[in-house]
Design a protein around this motif. Structure first.
Motif, PDB file in Angstrom:
ATOM      1  N   PRO A 184      -8.106  48.898  38.923  1.00 11.98           N
ATOM      2  CA  PRO A 184      -7.578  48.157  40.573  1.00 11.98           C
ATOM      3  C   PRO A 184      -6.012  48.204  40.697  1.00 11.98           C
ATOM      4  CG  PRO A 184      -9.667  47.060  39.560  1.00 11.98           C
ATOM      5  CD  PRO A 184      -9.148  47.919  38.373  1.00 11.98           C
ATOM      6  N   PRO A 218      -3.115  46.019  41.534  1.00 15.04           N
ATOM      7  CA  PRO A 218      -3.047  44.661  40.553  1.00 15.04           C
ATOM      8  C   PRO A 218      -1.922  44.416  41.823  1.00 15.04           C
ATOM      9  CG  PRO A 218      -2.065  45.297  39.825  1.00 15.04           C
ATOM     10  CD  PRO A 218      -2.009  46.378  39.764  1.00 15.04           C
ATOM     11  N   ASP A 219      -1.211  44.931  42.865  1.00 14.10           N
ATOM     12  CA  ASP A 219       0.293  44.812  43.813  1.00 14.10           C
ATOM     13  C   ASP A 219      -0.994  44.330  45.440  1.00 14.10           C
ATOM     14  OD1 ASP A 219       2.277  44.493  42.155  1.00 14.10           O
ATOM     15  OD2 ASP A 219       2.552  46.252  42.365  1.00 14.10           O
ATOM     16  N   LEU A 220      -2.545  45.310  45.709  1.00 12.30           N
ATOM     17  CA  LEU A 220      -2.669  44.776  46.793  1.00 12.30           C
ATOM     18  C   LEU A 220      -4.182  44.519  46.412  1.00 12.30           C
ATOM     19  CD1 LEU A 220      -2.296  48.515  47.898  1.00 12.30           C
ATOM     20  CD2 LEU A 220      -0.727  46.896  48.623  1.00 12.30           C
ATOM     21  N   VAL A 221      -5.024  43.586  47.346  1.00 14.49           N
ATOM     22  CA  VAL A 221      -5.770  43.145  47.687  1.00 14.49           C
ATOM     23  C   VAL A 221      -6.618  43.869  48.173  1.00 14.49           C
ATOM     24  CG1 VAL A 221      -4.749  40.795  48.045  1.00 14.49           C
ATOM     25  CG2 VAL A 221      -5.161  41.566  50.063  1.00 14.49           C
ATOM     26  N   PRO A 222      -7.623  43.376  48.307  1.00 14.01           N
ATOM     27  CA  PRO A 222      -9.005  44.485  48.574  1.00 14.01           C
ATOM     28  C   PRO A 222      -8.823  44.198  50.577  1.00 14.01           C
ATOM     29  CG  PRO A 222     -10.058  42.524  47.504  1.00 14.01           C
ATOM     30  CD  PRO A 222      -8.283  42.333  47.673  1.00 14.01           C
ATOM     31  N   ILE A 223      -9.650  45.425  50.627  1.00 11.36           N
ATOM     32  CA  ILE A 223      -9.550  46.041  52.222  1.00 11.36           C
ATOM     33  C   ILE A 223     -10.917  45.078  52.672  1.00 11.36           C
ATOM     34  CG2 ILE A 223      -9.827  47.526  53.831  1.00 11.36           C
ATOM     35  CD1 ILE A 223      -8.349  49.653  50.963  1.00 11.36           C
ATOM     36  N   VAL A 224     -11.170  44.538  53.598  1.00 12.90           N
ATOM     37  CA  VAL A 224     -12.680  44.461  54.024  1.00 12.90           C
ATOM     38  C   VAL A 224     -12.545  44.218  55.670  1.00 12.90           C
ATOM     39  CG1 VAL A 224     -14.224  42.128  55.306  1.00 12.90           C
ATOM     40  CG2 VAL A 224     -13.001  42.556  52.448  1.00 12.90           C
TER      41      VAL A 224
END
Lengths: 96, 487, 482
Positions: free
Chosen positions: C279, C281-287
């Motif tokens: 995953p 780590p520089d990005l957060v999930p897309i919701v």
């Protein structure tokens, strides 16, 4: 028990050109460290979700807006070799 | 003069009793007297610093005040990119590299008119706990130059301890701000993950890295965090909520607070002097009105193992960009593949290579679930353990490090033993929580001891409040004795 | 033995956002090398990616258009491999939870509909471009690779089918109809020749009836629909011959050589690849919330299959409907405009899918470059219906209009193609012919129809072919029955 790893394969994946002597040194050290790290496997994590990230944030986006790019001269000045505005590197294996 | 706190200096600059140029010259002068022995800096920017100082003095004269850092000499860890100033992360692979931009933390300091004295030494790419893994030679502890300053932000901690800067910026992935602060007798804090933008921090382990200040007082730590914290659109992991008020109850003392002593962070491996100073401090907090309870973090032991899988895995990808193509070192070869392979083997030091290999292995086909995947689950357990502990206590406390500064060279041949010394600091990084180290005394050998206060995410205010109470109760005001010799 | 080809296709689509996927650099393919670059897309130390919101909106559109499930929460992963044109030496891509999964595209081929299952649609970023220079006898210049990172970080959407395609023609139809969907959405230039749409195919063969998949060969470098079809046809024959010869087919990547018309094995980069996905780590999930998904769904334009269905409702056969929607660019627009002006849909469709399409192929031209307008089509089909043009004259008129000679009326007049459809005038000509051929008239009246055609021919000759044969027939029949 130190873990036995295919150090040459790992070094190839990581693009690290190490001598046989260096490889066997790292292999021994990593074996000991991994033996310690393998303790994560003994820990009961039944039903536990993995955490990739300490934040529970979602959807951090930027608007589709153009921002200034860097000055090419400044960029290429830092490069080991450049030519006609391009970065220059030795040829790829397949093109040989 | 170079031993002001930020708040004293800030006040003095405003009442005209000192100029930024005087503060800056004093810091640079101290550096000129100490650097030969301490080697806190990789680059000293005399000209740039003096220009900034003069600019700050002109601003004061014109009645402009951009904030508490205006005119304050600050040392920047060399894994934070600075426009126009060589930035190497203490690695040969970046020797001579001049970044074309400032990282956000540096930009925020500059926006207030801070004076950048230079770039400080570190373990290469922040991988280490002693600042011995620098490609450009180790940094030494000003309390005893045979000892390490801790690491990886050893250079910034030493600059602040020795007076060649008033404030230092560091980065903390597994304790790299708090542990050197503890070993050098200064205050070091790691903010909640996401509170300070990582844009411009040369990544080691992206999900663990945070930038934070090294200061002489807790008050200075608050002021620094106030300057550094805030949302940055250039960092997708940057916290988007309102920055909390870090000063809530700052001087209220600890009466009414519950302090949790972490059971697992004592005993075997902890030096007697460290334990004694820690207990004494807990007693002082108790006397000051805090309720003291013992709490347990059952996953603490295995958290170290998880850390030494997660951090190398992320670093193995983060450091892939150093390939000799676009910047930095190149070791030429007949094909681009051979060029990259030779460049990376040449350019990285042994600790960095060790971690890249470790992380590459932990992510590789067939091993991911057993190592990296499992480590991420342990990370969840660590977070759950902290949550449970914070139901019982407002803050958790422990020694910052099991030992005081060890001798230069004593652990370089045993990476695992070096790794194990990070046990007190690593859990906060895994959880993403804030933590601070405050100096609380010296051991029998005259080496400083740090006291760590941990708080839940965004709980900086209560963390600072307890840290401030500790600072008052122990009244640690000692300076490295060598400063007399060097002044 | 009968061998069944099994084909899966991966399509990379470059989105035409203003800025790149993870930074604000301009997306522009005509710029000087390395001028649209910044710390992020050059992977300078310390830089961090921030995803482009427009790209996410567009990939959801693509997913919905392909009947996919939109993941309520999806993740970016790092795909690790070293390559000089990949600045970070990992590509930000998606792995186990893409934005879109499990869809399909109904493909029309020879009037039949084949459903191609879509495995996933995921978001990633493009690489830079490398140019090989020097060598080849040039003494002053050593062999080298030059790198331009303007393209690095341009948003890419990858559409991956299930191994669900069983002929090169199906593969081509799928690729063309997918492009038509992408064009309709307006999210990409989708130009094959410029590389804004690129195909890779996985091909294997298996004995007819077997369920198990054979060793798959990845075929790359097909830059047109035609080369996709040719490459697959070649590869199927190659594999079949090997198998018939009792040989194993090694799993490998092969390069299509357009000139030689063959696929060739590529020298492998590093044995088996191990991308070490984890995953990002520089990005957060897309919701993507239900509301957001439905809002995007409600703004989707009419998709090609919907448009086809509407055209069939106009009375068109499904082939004509398909050619209008998925054939030459601009035909559907002309068709809709002409029908809107009152023309007969079937007639307009016939002339657009027939003569106009043939003309454009023959001339290698686009409809936009020609003078044909909807009003021209209305005029021409009107002249046909009124009998003022014969079918063959209409072909000539259409060619003239396409060549820019003027309106159908102007072309027909200039080329003297207007048909005599005035009954009274034709009656005069018919009577003149009958007067000179009384025997023929007599025979017909007595029931012998043989001379009928002769008489029609005589009238046509007398009118230099301009009399409407229908009208001539009618008058002759009238006279015969008198």
């Amino acid at each position: 028990m130190p873990i036995d790893i295919d150090i040459a394969h790992v070094a190839r994946l990581a693009r690290l050109g190490l001598s046989d002597e260096e490889l066997s040194g790292y292999q021994a050290q990593l074996g000991v460290i991994l033996d310690h790290a393998a303790r994560v496997q003994e820990f009961d994590t039944e039903g536990v979700e993995p955490t990739a990230h300490p934040l529970s944030m979602v959807n951090a986006f930027r608007p589709d807006e153009v921002r200034p790019s860097l000055d090419r001269r400044e960029v290429l000045e830092q490069s080991p070799a450049h030519e006609d505005g391009y970065f220059r590197v030795p040829p790829h294996l397949e093109t040989q | 003069m170079s031993y002001h706190s930020l708040s004293d200096a800030s006040a003095a600059l405003r009442d005209g009793s000192v100029t930024s140029r005087e503060l800056t010259d004093a810091a640079l002068d101290r550096a000129s007297k100490t650097e030969a022995e301490l080697h806190a800096y990789l680059t000293l920017d005399h000209d740039g610093a003096r220009q900034s100082a003069d600019a700050a003095d002109a601003a004061f004269a014109a009645g402009r005040d951009s904030g508490p850092f205006q005119g304050i000499p600050v040392a920047i860890k060399d894994n934070l990119v600075t426009r126009g100033i060589e930035t190497t992360a203490a690695s040969q692979i970046l020797a001579g590299y001049i970044p074309p931009y400032d990282g956000t933390a540096v930009a925020r300091l500059k926006a207030q008119g801070a004076v950048i004295t230079g770039k400080t030494n570190l373990d290469e790419f922040a991988m280490g706990s002693s600042t011995e893994n620098s490609a450009f030679g180790p940094t030494r502890n000003p309390w005893n130059t045979n000892r390490v300053p801790g690491g990886s932000s050893g250079g910034s901690a030493v600059a602040v301890a020795a007076g060649s800067a008033l404030v230092g910026l560091g980065s903390d992935t597994g304790g790299s701000i708090r542990q050197p602060a503890a070993l050098c007798g200064v205050v070091g804090m790691k903010p909640t993950y996401g509170l300070v933008s990582r844009y411009g921090l040369i990544a080691f382990a992206s999900s663990l890295d945070q930038i934070g200040p090294i200061t002489r007082t807790v008050e200075d730590s608050v002021a620094a965090l106030e300057t550094l914290a805030g949302h940055d659109p250039l960092d997708a992991t940057s916290y988007r909520g309102d920055v909390p008020d870090f000063r809530v109850g700052f001087d209220d003392g600890v009466a009414g607070l519950t302090i949790g002593v972490v059971r697992q962070l004592s005993g075997e491996g902890f030096e007697a002097g460290v334990e004694a100073a820690f207990r004494r401090t807990v007693d002082l907090l108790s006397e000051a009105g805090a309720r003291v309870v013992e709490v347990s973090l059952p996953s603490l032991d295995v958290s170290l193992s998880a850390y030494y899988l997660i951090a190398p895995a992320e670093c193995s990808a983060n450091l892939a960009r150093f390939d000799g193509v676009r910047y930095g070192l190149r070791h030429d070869g007949p094909t681009v593949e051979e060029m990259m392979t030779a460049t990376r083997a040449d350019g990285f030091g042994p600790e960095v290579i060790r971690r890249i290999l470790l992380g590459t292995y932990a992510l590789s086909a067939g091993y991911y679930d057993a190592f990296y995947g499992q480590a991420q689950k342990v990370r969840t357990k660590v977070i759950q353990d902290f949550e449970a502990a914070y139901e019982q206590a407002d803050v958790l406390v422990s020694p910052t490090a099991p030992t005081t500064a060890f001798e230069v060279g004593s652990k370089t041949q045993e990476p695992l033993s070096m790794y194990l010394s990070d046990i007190c600091t690593i859990p906060s990084n895994l959880a993403g929580d804030p933590a601070i180290s405050v100096p609380v005394g010296l051991d029998d050998a005259g080496l400083p001891i740090g006291f760590q206060v941990m708080a839940p995410a965004l709980g900086e205010a209560v963390m600072f409040r307890v840290a401030r109470a500790v600072e008052r109760a122990v009244a640690f005001e000692q300076r490295p004795p060598m400063l007399e010799v060097w002044s | 033995m009968n061998w069944e080809p099994v084909i899966g296709i991966e399509v990379h689509v470059e989105l035409k956002t203003a800025s790149k996927m993870f930074c604000g650099c301009r997306v522009d393919f005509g710029s000087e090398p390395n001028t649209n670059v910044c710390p992020v897309c050059l992977a300078l130390p310390g830089a961090l990616p921030v995803p482009n919101e427009q790209a996410i909106e567009w990939i959801v559109q693509i997913g919905l258009a392909l009947n996919c499930t939109i993941s309520p929460q999806s993740l970016f992963h790092r795909k690790n491999y070293f390559y000089a044109d990949l600045p970070k030496n990992y590509q930000i891509s998606q792995f186990d939870i893409p934005v879109c999964s499990g869809g399909f595209l109904d493909v029309v081929l020879d009037g039949e509909t084949v459903r191609v299952a879509i495995n996933r649609v995921h978001q990633e970023e493009d690489t830079g471009k490398s140019i090989h220079v020097g060598g080849g006898g040039r003494i002053h210049s050593a062999e080298a690779t030059l790198l331009d990172f303007n393209r690095a970080g341009v948003p890419l959407v990858e559409v991956v089918t299930e191994p669900d395609i069983h002929s090169p023609a199906q593969a081509r139809a799928y690729a063309q109809q997918l492009r038509s969907v992408i064009e309709t959405l307006g999210v990409s230039d989708a130009k094959l020749e410029e590389g804004s749409m690129r195909f890779d195919a996985n091909v294997s063969i298996r004995p007819q009836g077997d369920q198990e998949l054979g060793a798959k060969v990845e075929v790359k470098n097909m830059n047109s629909f035609r080369s996709l079809e040719r490459a697959l046809a070649y590869e199927i024959v190659r594999q079949t011959e090997l198998r018939e010869d009792g040989q194993r087919i090694p799993q490998e990547t092969r390069h299509w050589d357009e000139e030689a018309g063959i696929t060739q094995g590529m020298r492998s980069k590093e044995g088996s690849s191990d991308y070490r996905y984890f995953p990002e780590p520089d990005l957060v999930p897309i919701v993507v919330s239900d509301e957001q998904r439905e809002r995007i769904r409600s703004t989707l334009p009419e998709l090609p299959h919907e448009r086809r269905a509407r055209y069939v409702d106009f009375g068109l056969d499904s082939h004509a409907a398909w050619v209008l929607v998925s054939g030459e660019d601009g035909l559907a627009g002309l068709f809709e405009d002409a029908v809107g002006l009152g023309a007969d849909p079937k007639q307009v469709a016939k002339w657009l899918t027939g003569e106009t399409t043939a003309y454009l192929r023959r001339e290698d031209a686009t409809i936009e470059s020609r003078a044909l307008t909807a009003a021209h089509l209305v005029e021409m089909t009107g002249m046909l219906a009124a009998g003022k043009l014969s079918a063959s004259a209409a072909k000539e008129v259409l060619t003239g209009v396409l060549d820019g000679e003027g309106s159908p009326g102007e072309v027909a007049t200039a080329r003297d193609l207007i048909q005599m459809s005035d009954g009274a005038a034709i009656e005069v000509e018919v009577d003149a012919v009958l007067d000179s051929n009384p025997d023929a008239l007599e025979k017909i009246r007595s029931g012998d129809m043989k001379p009928f055609g002769f008489l029609v021919g005589q009238v046509m000759r007398a009118t230099s072919g301009k009399a409407d044969p229908k009208v001539v027939n009618e008058i002759l029949r009238n006279r015969a029955s008198q």
